[in-house]
Design a protein around this motif. Sequence first.
Motif, PDB file in Angstrom:
ATOM      1  N   CYS A  52       0.795  -1.231   0.000  1.00 41.41           N
ATOM      2  CA  CYS A  52       0.000   0.000   0.000  1.00 41.41           C
ATOM      3  C   CYS A  52       0.826   1.279   0.000  1.00 41.41           C
ATOM      4  O   CYS A  52       0.369   2.308  -0.487  1.00 41.41           O
ATOM      5  CB  CYS A  52      -0.981   0.014   1.163  1.00 41.41           C
ATOM      6  SG  CYS A  52      -0.247   0.337   2.786  1.00 41.41           S
ATOM      7  N   GLY A  53       2.006   1.277   0.558  1.00 43.65           N
ATOM      8  CA  GLY A  53       2.866   2.462   0.554  1.00 43.65           C
ATOM      9  C   GLY A  53       2.522   3.506   1.605  1.00 43.65           C
ATOM     10  O   GLY A  53       3.152   4.561   1.643  1.00 43.65           O
ATOM     11  N   ALA A  54       1.571   3.234   2.474  1.00 42.70           N
ATOM     12  CA  ALA A  54       1.205   4.216   3.503  1.00 42.70           C
ATOM     13  C   ALA A  54       2.354   4.465   4.482  1.00 42.70           C
ATOM     14  O   ALA A  54       2.412   5.502   5.123  1.00 42.70           O
ATOM     15  CB  ALA A  54      -0.032   3.742   4.266  1.00 42.70           C
ATOM     16  N   CYS A  55       3.275   3.539   4.574  1.00 42.61           N
ATOM     17  CA  CYS A  55       4.393   3.642   5.527  1.00 42.61           C
ATOM     18  C   CYS A  55       5.667   4.183   4.870  1.00 42.61           C
ATOM     19  O   CYS A  55       6.736   4.135   5.488  1.00 42.61           O
ATOM     20  CB  CYS A  55       4.686   2.276   6.120  1.00 42.61           C
ATOM     21  SG  CYS A  55       5.294   1.089   4.897  1.00 42.61           S
ATOM     22  N   THR A  56       5.575   4.730   3.674  1.00 45.71           N
ATOM     23  CA  THR A  56       6.765   5.145   2.933  1.00 45.71           C
ATOM     24  C   THR A  56       7.529   6.256   3.655  1.00 45.71           C
ATOM     25  O   THR A  56       6.942   7.243   4.092  1.00 45.71           O
ATOM     26  CB  THR A  56       6.377   5.625   1.518  1.00 45.71           C
ATOM     27  OG1 THR A  56       5.676   4.568   0.849  1.00 45.71           O
ATOM     28  CG2 THR A  56       7.602   6.007   0.703  1.00 45.71           C
ATOM     29  N   GLY A 103      -6.779  11.193   3.914  1.00 44.11           N
ATOM     30  CA  GLY A 103      -5.438  11.581   4.336  1.00 44.11           C
ATOM     31  C   GLY A 103      -4.568  10.456   4.855  1.00 44.11           C
ATOM     32  O   GLY A 103      -3.384  10.678   5.102  1.00 44.11           O
ATOM     33  N   TYR A 104      -5.124   9.270   5.028  1.00 43.19           N
ATOM     34  CA  TYR A 104      -4.332   8.175   5.590  1.00 43.19           C
ATOM     35  C   TYR A 104      -3.105   7.855   4.731  1.00 43.19           C
ATOM     36  O   TYR A 104      -2.015   7.667   5.253  1.00 43.19           O
ATOM     37  CB  TYR A 104      -5.195   6.925   5.773  1.00 43.19           C
ATOM     38  CG  TYR A 104      -4.551   5.908   6.678  1.00 43.19           C
ATOM     39  CD1 TYR A 104      -4.655   6.022   8.059  1.00 43.19           C
ATOM     40  CD2 TYR A 104      -3.824   4.850   6.162  1.00 43.19           C
ATOM     41  CE1 TYR A 104      -4.045   5.109   8.906  1.00 43.19           C
ATOM     42  CE2 TYR A 104      -3.223   3.926   6.992  1.00 43.19           C
ATOM     43  CZ  TYR A 104      -3.342   4.061   8.359  1.00 43.19           C
ATOM     44  OH  TYR A 104      -2.731   3.151   9.189  1.00 43.19           O
ATOM     45  N   ASN A 135       2.111   3.211  -4.464  1.00 41.45           N
ATOM     46  CA  ASN A 135       1.234   3.627  -3.365  1.00 41.45           C
ATOM     47  C   ASN A 135      -0.217   3.403  -3.787  1.00 41.45           C
ATOM     48  O   ASN A 135      -0.559   3.532  -4.954  1.00 41.45           O
ATOM     49  CB  ASN A 135       1.435   5.103  -3.044  1.00 41.45           C
ATOM     50  CG  ASN A 135       2.809   5.374  -2.466  1.00 41.45           C
ATOM     51  OD1 ASN A 135       3.795   5.232  -3.177  1.00 41.45           O
ATOM     52  ND2 ASN A 135       2.867   5.742  -1.220  1.00 41.45           N
ATOM     53  N   ILE A 136      -1.051   3.098  -2.803  1.00 44.13           N
ATOM     54  CA  ILE A 136      -2.459   2.858  -3.084  1.00 44.13           C
ATOM     55  C   ILE A 136      -3.311   3.857  -2.305  1.00 44.13           C
ATOM     56  O   ILE A 136      -3.118   4.051  -1.109  1.00 44.13           O
ATOM     57  CB  ILE A 136      -2.859   1.422  -2.686  1.00 44.13           C
ATOM     58  CG1 ILE A 136      -2.096   0.413  -3.543  1.00 44.13           C
ATOM     59  CG2 ILE A 136      -4.371   1.226  -2.821  1.00 44.13           C
ATOM     60  CD1 ILE A 136      -2.285  -1.032  -3.109  1.00 44.13           C
ATOM     61  N   CYS A 137      -4.255   4.467  -3.025  1.00 41.13           N
ATOM     62  CA  CYS A 137      -5.249   5.332  -2.399  1.00 41.13           C
ATOM     63  C   CYS A 137      -6.619   4.816  -2.815  1.00 41.13           C
ATOM     64  O   CYS A 137      -6.888   4.651  -3.995  1.00 41.13           O
ATOM     65  CB  CYS A 137      -5.095   6.780  -2.854  1.00 41.13           C
ATOM     66  SG  CYS A 137      -6.401   7.852  -2.205  1.00 41.13           S
ATOM     67  N   ARG A 138      -7.447   4.543  -1.835  1.00 43.01           N
ATOM     68  CA  ARG A 138      -8.782   4.025  -2.131  1.00 43.01           C
ATOM     69  C   ARG A 138      -9.843   5.115  -2.106  1.00 43.01           C
ATOM     70  O   ARG A 138     -10.996   4.875  -2.413  1.00 43.01           O
ATOM     71  CB  ARG A 138      -9.137   2.927  -1.139  1.00 43.01           C
ATOM     72  CG  ARG A 138      -8.275   1.693  -1.313  1.00 43.01           C
ATOM     73  CD  ARG A 138      -8.646   0.598  -0.333  1.00 43.01           C
ATOM     74  NE  ARG A 138      -7.879  -0.607  -0.596  1.00 43.01           N
ATOM     75  CZ  ARG A 138      -6.708  -0.886  -0.020  1.00 43.01           C
ATOM     76  NH1 ARG A 138      -6.187  -0.047   0.849  1.00 43.01           N
ATOM     77  NH2 ARG A 138      -6.070  -1.997  -0.300  1.00 43.01           N
ATOM     78  N   CYS A 139      -9.461   6.333  -1.693  1.00 45.32           N
ATOM     79  CA  CYS A 139     -10.448   7.405  -1.534  1.00 45.32           C
ATOM     80  C   CYS A 139     -10.619   8.275  -2.764  1.00 45.32           C
ATOM     81  O   CYS A 139     -11.679   8.851  -2.982  1.00 45.32           O
ATOM     82  CB  CYS A 139     -10.053   8.317  -0.381  1.00 45.32           C
ATOM     83  SG  CYS A 139     -10.052   7.501   1.211  1.00 45.32           S
TER      84      CYS A 139
END
Length: 160
Positions: A52-56, A103-104, A135-139
């Motif tokens: 997901c890449g949220a922790c990049t 924003g997550y 990176n993944i954004c679902r919003c």
Amino acid sequence: MYSSESKKLDISLSINDEERSITIRPANTLLYVIREQFGLTGAKPGCYNGDCGACTVDVDGVPIKSCLMLAVEGVGKKITTIEGLKDTPIQKSFVEHFAFQCGYCTPGFIINCNALIQKYPNAKDEIIEEWLESNICRCTSYKEIEEAIKAVITRSEEQY
């Protein structure tokens, strides 16, 4: 330094231009250490497997999934989290182009996009699309994020 009695390591990490010493377990991920031990919560735990890449975070100019990197691997490297970026053009452009919703995922995207612009200041569409695949954004769609990147690139080109 390794202590067989405690099975812990004393290490020092350079995070956001500050040397920080800490005792960790050898198996601690960089994500765990920066969030739980240093209190830098900008990098988000998402999938814990690098999808997901949220922790990049930025490690020596390269965007890295901190859930996949051991903290001990960060010794001697320059680590930058979202908290370490200060008024960068990409941060301003994300706001101007509303390149976020919940924003997550935003901190991971901003770190990734900042590294992209540093490495490819004149990035073309193909390179931008390739970098955004990490990176993944679902919003929201990636359109706003691409516009934010292109605005920074265009402004940089106009300055020369």
